[in-house]
Design an enzyme around this catalytic site. Structure first.
Site, PDB file in Angstrom:
ATOM      1  N   ASP A   7       0.989  -1.290  -0.048  1.00 23.76           N
ATOM      2  CA  ASP A   7       0.051  -0.166   0.016  1.00 23.76           C
ATOM      3  C   ASP A   7       0.832   1.083  -0.086  1.00 23.76           C
ATOM      4  O   ASP A   7       2.255   1.165   0.436  1.00 23.76           O
ATOM      5  CB  ASP A   7      -0.975   0.185   1.101  1.00 23.76           C
ATOM      6  CG  ASP A   7      -1.648   1.176   1.518  1.00 23.76           C
ATOM      7  OD1 ASP A   7      -2.502   1.625   0.669  1.00 23.76           O
ATOM      8  OD2 ASP A   7      -1.524   1.612   2.674  1.00 23.76           O
ATOM      9  N   ASP A   9      -0.132   4.927   1.040  1.00 18.92           N
ATOM     10  CA  ASP A   9      -0.345   6.010   2.265  1.00 18.92           C
ATOM     11  C   ASP A   9      -0.457   5.212   3.529  1.00 18.92           C
ATOM     12  O   ASP A   9      -1.360   4.456   3.640  1.00 18.92           O
ATOM     13  CB  ASP A   9      -1.704   6.842   1.900  1.00 18.92           C
ATOM     14  CG  ASP A   9      -1.634   7.804   0.289  1.00 18.92           C
ATOM     15  OD1 ASP A   9      -1.015   8.903   0.490  1.00 18.92           O
ATOM     16  OD2 ASP A   9      -1.707   7.312  -0.576  1.00 18.92           O
ATOM     17  N   ASN A  49      -5.460   2.986  -3.191  1.00 19.55           N
ATOM     18  CA  ASN A  49      -6.833   3.479  -3.525  1.00 19.55           C
ATOM     19  C   ASN A  49      -6.425   4.848  -3.668  1.00 19.55           C
ATOM     20  O   ASN A  49      -5.720   5.688  -2.956  1.00 19.55           O
ATOM     21  CB  ASN A  49      -7.644   3.444  -2.253  1.00 19.55           C
ATOM     22  CG  ASN A  49      -8.230   2.093  -2.311  1.00 19.55           C
ATOM     23  OD1 ASN A  49      -8.343   1.359  -3.127  1.00 19.55           O
ATOM     24  ND2 ASN A  49      -8.942   1.828  -1.445  1.00 19.55           N
ATOM     25  N   SER A  51      -8.833   7.773  -4.343  1.00 19.01           N
ATOM     26  CA  SER A  51     -10.076   8.306  -4.745  1.00 19.01           C
ATOM     27  C   SER A  51     -10.081   9.701  -4.807  1.00 19.01           C
ATOM     28  O   SER A  51     -11.220  10.248  -5.316  1.00 19.01           O
ATOM     29  CB  SER A  51     -11.115   7.790  -3.522  1.00 19.01           C
ATOM     30  OG  SER A  51     -10.745   8.428  -2.386  1.00 19.01           O
ATOM     31  N   CYS A  87      -6.625   2.548  -8.032  1.00 17.74           N
ATOM     32  CA  CYS A  87      -8.041   2.660  -8.084  1.00 17.74           C
ATOM     33  C   CYS A  87      -8.302   4.281  -8.185  1.00 17.74           C
ATOM     34  O   CYS A  87      -7.967   4.857  -7.282  1.00 17.74           O
ATOM     35  CB  CYS A  87      -8.848   2.127  -7.243  1.00 17.74           C
ATOM     36  SG  CYS A  87     -10.662   2.808  -7.094  1.00 17.74           S
ATOM     37  N   HIS A  89     -10.875   5.842  -8.506  1.00 22.52           N
ATOM     38  CA  HIS A  89     -12.623   6.085  -8.524  1.00 22.52           C
ATOM     39  C   HIS A  89     -13.060   6.571  -7.213  1.00 22.52           C
ATOM     40  O   HIS A  89     -12.446   6.660  -6.009  1.00 22.52           O
ATOM     41  CB  HIS A  89     -13.239   4.811  -8.848  1.00 22.52           C
ATOM     42  CG  HIS A  89     -12.839   4.161 -10.235  1.00 22.52           C
ATOM     43  ND1 HIS A  89     -12.248   2.951 -10.169  1.00 22.52           N
ATOM     44  CD2 HIS A  89     -12.853   4.673 -11.471  1.00 22.52           C
ATOM     45  CE1 HIS A  89     -12.012   2.507 -11.384  1.00 22.52           C
ATOM     46  NE2 HIS A  89     -12.510   3.628 -12.339  1.00 22.52           N
ATOM     47  N   CYS A  95     -16.899   0.628  -7.803  1.00 25.76           N
ATOM     48  CA  CYS A  95     -15.988   0.008  -8.878  1.00 25.76           C
ATOM     49  C   CYS A  95     -15.513  -1.301  -8.281  1.00 25.76           C
ATOM     50  O   CYS A  95     -15.661  -1.414  -7.020  1.00 25.76           O
ATOM     51  CB  CYS A  95     -14.958   0.625  -9.325  1.00 25.76           C
ATOM     52  SG  CYS A  95     -13.700   1.181  -8.065  1.00 25.76           S
ATOM     53  N   ASP A 124      -1.646  -0.446   5.881  1.00 24.38           N
ATOM     54  CA  ASP A 124      -1.927  -0.083   7.213  1.00 24.38           C
ATOM     55  C   ASP A 124      -3.385  -0.116   7.403  1.00 24.38           C
ATOM     56  O   ASP A 124      -3.718   0.361   8.608  1.00 24.38           O
ATOM     57  CB  ASP A 124      -1.470   1.443   7.347  1.00 24.38           C
ATOM     58  CG  ASP A 124      -2.249   2.400   6.606  1.00 24.38           C
ATOM     59  OD1 ASP A 124      -2.569   1.977   5.264  1.00 24.38           O
ATOM     60  OD2 ASP A 124      -2.425   3.564   6.999  1.00 24.38           O
TER      61      ASP A 124
HETATM   62 MG   LIG Z   1      -2.954   3.157   3.423  1.00 23.29          MG
HETATM   63 ZN   LIG Z   2     -11.764   1.753  -8.677  1.00 21.16          ZN
END
Ligand SMILES: [Mg+2]
Ligand SMILES: [Zn+2]
EC number: 3.1.3.-
Length: 186
Positions: A7, A9, A49, A51, A87, A89, A95, A124
């Site tokens: 990951d 962040d 992610n 977003s 991702c 989105h 999604c 995390d």
């Molecule tokens: Mg994270």
């Molecule tokens: Zn997505």
């Protein structure tokens, strides 16, 4: 082929929340962690992610520029990431790639010919990283940086019934534990 999914962040750097790509900074020890995994011959895959693209805080282009800077910084330490999946989105887009959905893991599995059961997820956030790992059947390491401590306490109800294979202080500790597992399997 085995992979270690990292990951961004809260795991490789930042504070666990979606940092703007221009402001994101890796932890000092992150390159060493990536390099240790590179040395074991596994694929090192970033999965994240983002977003805030869908929410309009920054653009996909800015995110990609941020990834390029990260790769340059890693290269200065002879460390590299084999592939990046993200991702972009908004959560409301529903999604299949936003963690805890497993679209990113499935895509990587196809493209990199991975055995997910023998792979690892390091993250995390219980409710996204660990839940995705559990659904995809990978091994999982929770780091205490970023949102890790909260995932173990206040937000444990976001990932009920799931126990990480290892709880690590940070991504370097996680990498060292994974290296030990990989050496046992050789
Ligand atoms: Mg994270
Ligand atoms: Zn997505």
């Amino acid at each position: 082929m085995k992979a270690v999914f990292l990951d961004r962040d809260g795991t490789l750097g930042g504070d666990g929340y979606g940092t703007h790509p221009d402001k994101f900074e890796m932890f000092d020890f992150a390159p060493e962690a990536v390099k240790a995994l590179n040395n074991e011959g596994v694929k090192v895959v970033l999965f994240t992610n983002q977003s805030r693209i869908g929410r309009g805080y920054f653009t996909e282009e800015e995110l990609l520029e941020g990834f390029t800077r990260m790769k340059t910084e890693l290269a200065a330490h002879s460390a590299y990431i084999d592939a990046i999946y993200y991702c972009p989105h908004h959560p409301k887009d529903d999604c299949d790639c936003r963690k805890p959905n497993i679209g990113l893991l499935e895509q990587a599995k196809q493209e990199l010919q991975l055995d997910l059961e023998k792979s690892f997820v390091v993250g995390d956030t219980g409710g996204s990283d660990m839940l995705a790992a559990s659904r995809a059947g990978t091994r999982m390491v929770l780091v205490k940086t970023g949102r890790g401590e909260g995932s173990l306490t206040k937000f444990k109800d976001h990932w009920p019934g799931i126990e990480p294979d290892h709880i690590a202080e940070d991504v370097l500790d996680a990498a060292m534990w994974i290296v030990q597992q990989l050496k046992k399997e050789k």
